[in-house]
Each structure stands twice: as structure tokens, then as C-alpha cells.
Write a protein that holds these residues in place. Structure first.
Motif, short mmCIF file in Angstrom:
data_model
loop_
_atom_site.label_atom_id
_atom_site.label_comp_id
_atom_site.label_asym_id
_atom_site.label_seq_id
_atom_site.Cartn_x
_atom_site.Cartn_y
_atom_site.Cartn_z
N LYS A 33 -8.05 4.48 49.11
CA LYS A 33 -9.04 4.12 50.14
C LYS A 33 -10.44 4.00 49.55
N ILE A 34 -10.87 5.01 48.76
CA ILE A 34 -12.25 4.99 48.27
C ILE A 34 -12.46 3.92 47.21
N ASN A 35 -11.38 3.50 46.52
CA ASN A 35 -11.49 2.42 45.54
C ASN A 35 -11.33 1.04 46.17
N GLN A 36 -10.99 1.02 47.46
CA GLN A 36 -10.86 -0.23 48.22
C GLN A 36 -9.92 -1.21 47.52
N VAL A 37 -8.72 -0.71 47.18
CA VAL A 37 -7.72 -1.55 46.53
C VAL A 37 -6.52 -1.71 47.45
N ASP A 38 -5.73 -2.74 47.18
CA ASP A 38 -4.52 -3.00 47.95
C ASP A 38 -3.46 -1.99 47.54
#
Length: 262
Positions: A33-38
Motif C-alpha cells: 500500500k505505502i509503495n503504491q504498487v500493483d
């Protein structure tokens, strides 16, 4: 910078046992979530390194780390090494993505977590429909063992602490060799309790940034956990990422205050 290079082990009196940890998959979802990755295209090397950074921070704080965290860390290292190996071009069929099993586990865990959250919300709604209260001790629930962090996960709190400590390392030169200052959890507990006003939100990150040393930052952070454990504060995380403390109406007992390490 590793925790070993930063500071010696914290005193045994600062040990915190928090059952609020929901396991390594919860931490992995937090990192995604915090790295905003799929979630279907996880950058394993990055997530693996950050997972180990969180484990190092948990060890520095003397938080009890379940064996499943260590096991998950070993699986991530194994997966990272498999992805670093060159792929064979002998087969015409595309090779199976080594991350697939991890992705399926995270998706299944997220579905279960969302279902559990929905049931919890239903439970809270039903509680408001009945006037008779139930003593949790009659149900065998240990009130002292529970830490209610409200809407904020402990992983988010650890991330905030990690951010403050990293910024402190970058912005401060090597300290002079002076007499060591000792900051107690009890002193920080009393300070926060005095500064928290009823009905007025208190910015946790801003307060941690104002602390003078790493030891004072850690002591203040542990004091916040004690305040939450005793239900003296509620925590709320805004959309902007701020973590706010709200003072409850409950007052601590003398026995509770004496039990807090000095």
C-alpha cells in the motif's frame, strides 16, 4: 543504517508485548500500500528489503516477533534469489512467475481481512442497539492484554517512527561524546498526558520531530503505546497521513501509573 550501528539494545524494562500484530501478511499488504504498487506485480527486491527494515526496527524496540515473521522473511529472500537467476530459453512455454504463490496468498488474506472488517462493523452496529452491557472478563477476555489503536495499524505507527528516525539520522551530525541522557517511558507518559487536551487533536508526528534525541523519540513512542493500552487516548490517521491523538475521558489509576517503567 542498521539498528546495530545506530544504538545499543534498549533496556529490558522497555520491552513491549503487543498482540495487535496481525502477522507478516498484514505487514506485506502495508508495504504494498505505502509503495503504491500493483499487488499482482510486486517488486520483490524492494518489498523484501523493506520487510527486513521493519523487522530490524521491531527488534530495536524489543517488540516480540513471532516466528512466522522470520519464516516469511526467509521466503522473501528465497523468492528474491529465484528472480535474480537467469531464465532458461529452452522451453517455448512462458515460465511460471515465481511471485504467483505470494500474490495469491496476499489476495486471499486481503479478502479475509475485508470480510473480518465488515463483520466487525456489523458487530459495532449491533452493540449500539442493545442497552445491556457484558463484562468482558466474564467472556475470558484479558483487558490488560489488548491494545486498542483505533483506526491506525501498528505497522503505520512503526512506519511513522522509522520516518522520524531516518530523518534524524540525515539531519543531525555525529553526536559529541557527552554524558548519556536517559529518557524514561514514564516521564514521556506524564508529559503527553499533561499536553493532551480534551477535545483537541494532538499531532503525534510533529511531537516526535520536536524530540531532541533518538532515545527521547523512542521513549515518547513507547509512551503513546502505553496510553493506547490503557485507553487514555484514541488514534486517528487522516487522509494526508497525519496521526492524531485524542484524549479520552478515562483517568489512569494509581496502580496503572506505578506499573509503568521509569
Amino acid at each position: 543504517m542498521s539498528s546495530e550501528a545506530r544504538a545499543p539494545a534498549l533496556p529490558e524494562s522497555w520491552r513491549v508485548d503487543l498482540p495487535v500484530f496481525q502477522g507478516p501478511l498484514d505487514l506485506l499488504l502495508h508495504l504494498v500500500k505505502i509503495n503504491q504498487v500493483d499487488i499482482g506485480d510486486i517488486p520483490v527486491a524492494l518489498i523484501c528489503d523493506q520487510f527486513h527494515e521493519y523487522l530490524g526496527l521491531m527488534e530495536e524496540l524489543n517488540l516480540d516477533i513471532a516466528g512466522e515473521y522470520v519464516y516469511e522473511a526467509a521466503l522473501l529472500i528465497h523468492l528474491k534469489s529465484r528472480l535474480l537467476l537467469p531464465q532458461s530459453d529452452d522451453d517455448d512455454e512462458p515460465a511460471e512467475d515465481p511471485r504467483q504463490e505470494l500474490v495469491e496468498r496476499l489476495l486471499e488474506y486481503r479478502r479475509i481481512k475485508e470480510a473480518a472488517q465488515s463483520l466487525a462493523e456489523t458487530h459495532e452496529l449491533r452493540r449500539g442497539m442493545w442497552t445491556r452491557t457484558v463484562d468482558r472478563r466474564d467472556l475470558g477476555v484479558d483487558e490488560e492484554a489488548a491494545v486498542d489503536l483505533g483506526e491506525v495499524s501498528l505497522h503505520s505507527l512503526l512506519g511513522a517512527l522509522k520516518q522520524v528516525l531516518t530523518r534524524y539520522d540525515h539531519e543531525h551530525p555525529d553526536p559529541l561524546l557527552l554524558e548519556r541522557e536517559v529518557f524514561s517511558v514514564r516521564d514521556q507518559f506524564d508529559r503527553l498526558l499533561n499536553e493532551l487536551g480534551a477535545g483537541r487533536p494532538f499531532d503525534l508526528l510533529a511531537d516526535l520531530h520536536r524530540r531532541r534525541t533518538r532515545g527521547e523519540v523512542v521513549a515518547a513512542f513507547l509512551a503513546v503505546l502505553e496510553l493506547a493500552r490503557l485507553h487514555l487516548v484514541r488514534l486517528h490517521q487522516t487522509d494526508a497521513g497525519e496521526i492524531l491523538l485524542h484524549r479520552t475521558t478515562r483517568m489512569p489509576t494509581d496502580i496503572e501509573l506505578e506499573a509503568i517503567s521509569r
